[in-house]
Write a protein that holds these residues in place. Sequence first.
Motif, mmCIF file in Angstrom:
data_model
loop_
_atom_site.group_PDB
_atom_site.id
_atom_site.type_symbol
_atom_site.label_atom_id
_atom_site.label_comp_id
_atom_site.label_asym_id
_atom_site.label_seq_id
_atom_site.Cartn_x
_atom_site.Cartn_y
_atom_site.Cartn_z
ATOM 1 N N GLN A 1 4.756 8.689 9.639
ATOM 2 C CA GLN A 1 5.079 9.966 10.273
ATOM 3 C C GLN A 1 6.480 10.382 9.833
ATOM 4 O O GLN A 1 7.393 9.559 9.793
ATOM 5 C CB GLN A 1 5.035 9.819 11.793
ATOM 6 C CG GLN A 1 3.678 9.455 12.361
ATOM 7 C CD GLN A 1 2.789 10.663 12.572
ATOM 8 O OE1 GLN A 1 3.255 11.742 12.948
ATOM 9 N NE2 GLN A 1 1.501 10.491 12.327
ATOM 10 N N LEU A 2 6.634 11.650 9.523
ATOM 11 C CA LEU A 2 7.929 12.163 9.053
ATOM 12 C C LEU A 2 8.295 13.431 9.805
ATOM 13 O O LEU A 2 7.457 14.323 9.987
ATOM 14 C CB LEU A 2 7.871 12.450 7.550
ATOM 15 C CG LEU A 2 9.141 13.037 6.926
ATOM 16 C CD1 LEU A 2 10.289 12.033 6.972
ATOM 17 C CD2 LEU A 2 8.891 13.480 5.478
ATOM 18 N N GLN A 3 9.550 13.487 10.223
ATOM 19 C CA GLN A 3 10.121 14.716 10.774
ATOM 20 C C GLN A 3 11.375 15.048 9.992
ATOM 21 O O GLN A 3 12.229 14.178 9.775
ATOM 22 C CB GLN A 3 10.452 14.570 12.256
ATOM 23 C CG GLN A 3 11.003 15.849 12.885
ATOM 24 C CD GLN A 3 11.240 15.715 14.383
ATOM 25 O OE1 GLN A 3 11.227 14.614 14.926
ATOM 26 N NE2 GLN A 3 11.434 16.841 15.060
ATOM 27 N N LEU A 4 11.477 16.298 9.535
ATOM 28 C CA LEU A 4 12.661 16.788 8.821
ATOM 29 C C LEU A 4 13.294 17.893 9.652
ATOM 30 O O LEU A 4 12.619 18.837 10.069
ATOM 31 C CB LEU A 4 12.278 17.325 7.435
ATOM 32 C CG LEU A 4 11.654 16.315 6.466
ATOM 33 C CD1 LEU A 4 11.170 17.015 5.208
ATOM 34 C CD2 LEU A 4 12.650 15.220 6.113
ATOM 35 N N THR B 1 9.035 20.162 10.891
ATOM 36 C CA THR B 1 9.974 20.330 11.991
ATOM 37 C C THR B 1 9.537 19.552 13.225
ATOM 38 O O THR B 1 10.349 19.271 14.115
ATOM 39 C CB THR B 1 10.158 21.819 12.343
ATOM 40 O OG1 THR B 1 8.873 22.407 12.582
ATOM 41 C CG2 THR B 1 10.848 22.564 11.194
ATOM 42 N N THR B 2 8.250 19.198 13.297
ATOM 43 C CA THR B 2 7.744 18.230 14.263
ATOM 44 C C THR B 2 7.122 17.092 13.467
ATOM 45 O O THR B 2 6.751 17.274 12.295
ATOM 46 C CB THR B 2 6.691 18.857 15.191
ATOM 47 O OG1 THR B 2 5.614 19.366 14.399
ATOM 48 C CG2 THR B 2 7.288 19.984 16.021
ATOM 49 N N PRO B 3 7.007 15.881 14.039
ATOM 50 C CA PRO B 3 6.497 14.743 13.266
ATOM 51 C C PRO B 3 5.086 15.005 12.735
ATOM 52 O O PRO B 3 4.209 15.467 13.465
ATOM 53 C CB PRO B 3 6.509 13.594 14.279
ATOM 54 C CG PRO B 3 7.550 13.971 15.288
ATOM 55 C CD PRO B 3 7.458 15.464 15.394
ATOM 56 N N GLN B 4 4.916 14.703 11.459
ATOM 57 C CA GLN B 4 3.636 14.905 10.779
ATOM 58 C C GLN B 4 3.306 13.675 9.943
ATOM 59 O O GLN B 4 4.200 13.057 9.355
ATOM 60 C CB GLN B 4 3.699 16.133 9.849
ATOM 61 C CG GLN B 4 4.074 17.434 10.515
ATOM 62 C CD GLN B 4 2.982 17.978 11.412
ATOM 63 O OE1 GLN B 4 1.792 17.799 11.140
ATOM 64 N NE2 GLN B 4 3.372 18.639 12.504
ATOM 65 N N ARG B 5 2.016 13.333 9.877
ATOM 66 C CA ARG B 5 1.576 12.275 8.978
ATOM 67 C C ARG B 5 1.738 12.767 7.548
ATOM 68 O O ARG B 5 1.271 13.849 7.191
ATOM 69 C CB ARG B 5 0.127 11.910 9.271
ATOM 70 C CG ARG B 5 -0.447 10.817 8.375
ATOM 71 C CD ARG B 5 -1.886 10.477 8.780
ATOM 72 N NE ARG B 5 -2.478 9.539 7.832
ATOM 73 C CZ ARG B 5 -3.143 9.889 6.727
ATOM 74 N NH1 ARG B 5 -3.301 11.175 6.420
ATOM 75 N NH2 ARG B 5 -3.646 8.959 5.925
ATOM 76 N N ILE B 6 2.423 11.970 6.717
ATOM 77 C CA ILE B 6 2.723 12.412 5.346
ATOM 78 C C ILE B 6 1.449 12.768 4.594
ATOM 79 O O ILE B 6 1.402 13.749 3.836
ATOM 80 C CB ILE B 6 3.527 11.327 4.600
ATOM 81 C CG1 ILE B 6 4.967 11.258 5.151
ATOM 82 C CG2 ILE B 6 3.564 11.611 3.096
ATOM 83 C CD1 ILE B 6 5.796 10.120 4.575
ATOM 84 N N GLY B 7 0.383 12.005 4.799
ATOM 85 C CA GLY B 7 -0.834 12.215 4.018
ATOM 86 C C GLY B 7 -1.683 13.387 4.448
ATOM 87 O O GLY B 7 -2.623 13.764 3.730
ATOM 88 N N ASP B 8 -1.385 13.990 5.588
ATOM 89 C CA ASP B 8 -2.300 15.002 6.115
ATOM 90 C C ASP B 8 -2.407 16.242 5.234
ATOM 91 O O ASP B 8 -3.487 16.825 5.111
ATOM 92 C CB ASP B 8 -1.879 15.408 7.531
ATOM 93 C CG ASP B 8 -2.358 14.411 8.580
ATOM 94 O OD1 ASP B 8 -3.144 13.506 8.218
ATOM 95 O OD2 ASP B 8 -1.933 14.533 9.750
ATOM 96 N N GLY C 1 0.800 -1.216 0.000
ATOM 97 C CA GLY C 1 0.000 0.000 0.000
ATOM 98 C C GLY C 1 0.830 1.263 0.000
ATOM 99 O O GLY C 1 2.031 1.252 -0.272
ATOM 100 N N ASP C 2 0.165 2.370 0.318
ATOM 101 C CA ASP C 2 0.832 3.667 0.232
ATOM 102 C C ASP C 2 1.546 4.010 1.537
ATOM 103 O O ASP C 2 1.500 3.265 2.517
ATOM 104 C CB ASP C 2 -0.164 4.762 -0.174
ATOM 105 C CG ASP C 2 -1.258 4.979 0.858
ATOM 106 O OD1 ASP C 2 -0.959 5.038 2.071
ATOM 107 O OD2 ASP C 2 -2.441 5.108 0.472
ATOM 108 N N ILE C 3 2.226 5.157 1.501
ATOM 109 C CA ILE C 3 3.050 5.568 2.639
ATOM 110 C C ILE C 3 2.430 6.755 3.378
ATOM 111 O O ILE C 3 3.105 7.416 4.168
ATOM 112 C CB ILE C 3 4.496 5.900 2.183
ATOM 113 C CG1 ILE C 3 4.524 6.791 0.931
ATOM 114 C CG2 ILE C 3 5.249 4.608 1.860
ATOM 115 C CD1 ILE C 3 4.321 8.251 1.144
#
Length: 360
Positions: free
Chosen positions: A205-208, A237-244, A199-201
């Motif tokens: 959660q992603l933090q850069l 800069t804080t963790p975020q769901r990629i799809g949001d 499935g998709d990604i």
Amino acid sequence: MSSLPSITSAPFGPLADGRATTLYTLVNARGARADITDYGAIVVRLFMPDRAGRLDDIVLGYNSVTDYVRSSPYFGAIVGRFGNRIAHGRFTLDGQTYPLATNNTPGNLPCHLHGGNVGFDKVLWSATPAVVDGAPTLTLQYRSPDGEEGYPGNLDVTAVYTLGHDNSLRVDYRATTDRATPVNLTQHSYFNLQGEGRGDILDHQLQLHASHVTPVNAGLIPTGRIAPVAGTPFDFTTPQRIGDRVDAPDEQLQFAGGYDHNWVLDSQSGQLALAATASEPTSGRTMQVWTQEPGVQFYGGNFLDGSAVGKSGQPYGRRSGFCLETQHYPDSPNQPAFPSTILRPGQTYRTSTVFKFSAR
């Protein structure tokens, strides 16, 4: 699970000209495994444990070299001589203009992408396997001749993959040249921490660790601005769901069909620093990306369209993998305000990136 670290090899199939390719299997003492081929220096498989200790392959790719040759959006490869885009397929260096292939046309605006028609992802590297300090390593070397894909100078490139005791995959790059030339190497694995083909990604959660981004025009070429991410869909800069926020009504997202941009990392020290952390809630897998590079391209797999059928027999649909390509900024040879990518005789290009995996 504990075993002796090892590196073994097996045939990966012939190229059209009859040259044989080889697949090297690196296994660390904890059972994590990386399969890497000398064609394109491609990471074909990467098995890392989830929170229950189950090993899954977490990178997109194919089961045979034939599929990589036929069609691949740079799955798992080392990309060069210049990773990312160069505007209009040309640059000027020391008063001479060099034309390059325009092998990419986002927004119907031609540009040069990832080294051209036959970049480092499409050549056969020479490989030397070894176990060094208890860690399996694969040293890959390639000489890019003067004029290849339009670039000046004979460029000697080395990329060393090391599968660490701590479930890290480290990439150490080195290059020298006999004429001034742009160099910007990166590793182009597509990750899905739940497992490839699952499935998709968008739930990852992603933090850069980047408070700025380089905005692009409709051709995905940086405008030259360094823009703050605060208050935009680019703020990780804080963790975020990629799809949001991937489909938010934002011009930058519309240009790329989602995320396909260069983030300016907060650490510009040239030392290994944490650039990104990605995690997947179902498996518990977490990946940290450490790098010496000043930027990272977060690409959300927007251009995957289901036409590529992967190792598990599943088509790779839109956003079924994401890339974190550590790099200097796109179009740097044409943007003097950006950190330089020019390598000159007598200098040595050195940079390292580490992908470190855990589960929680």
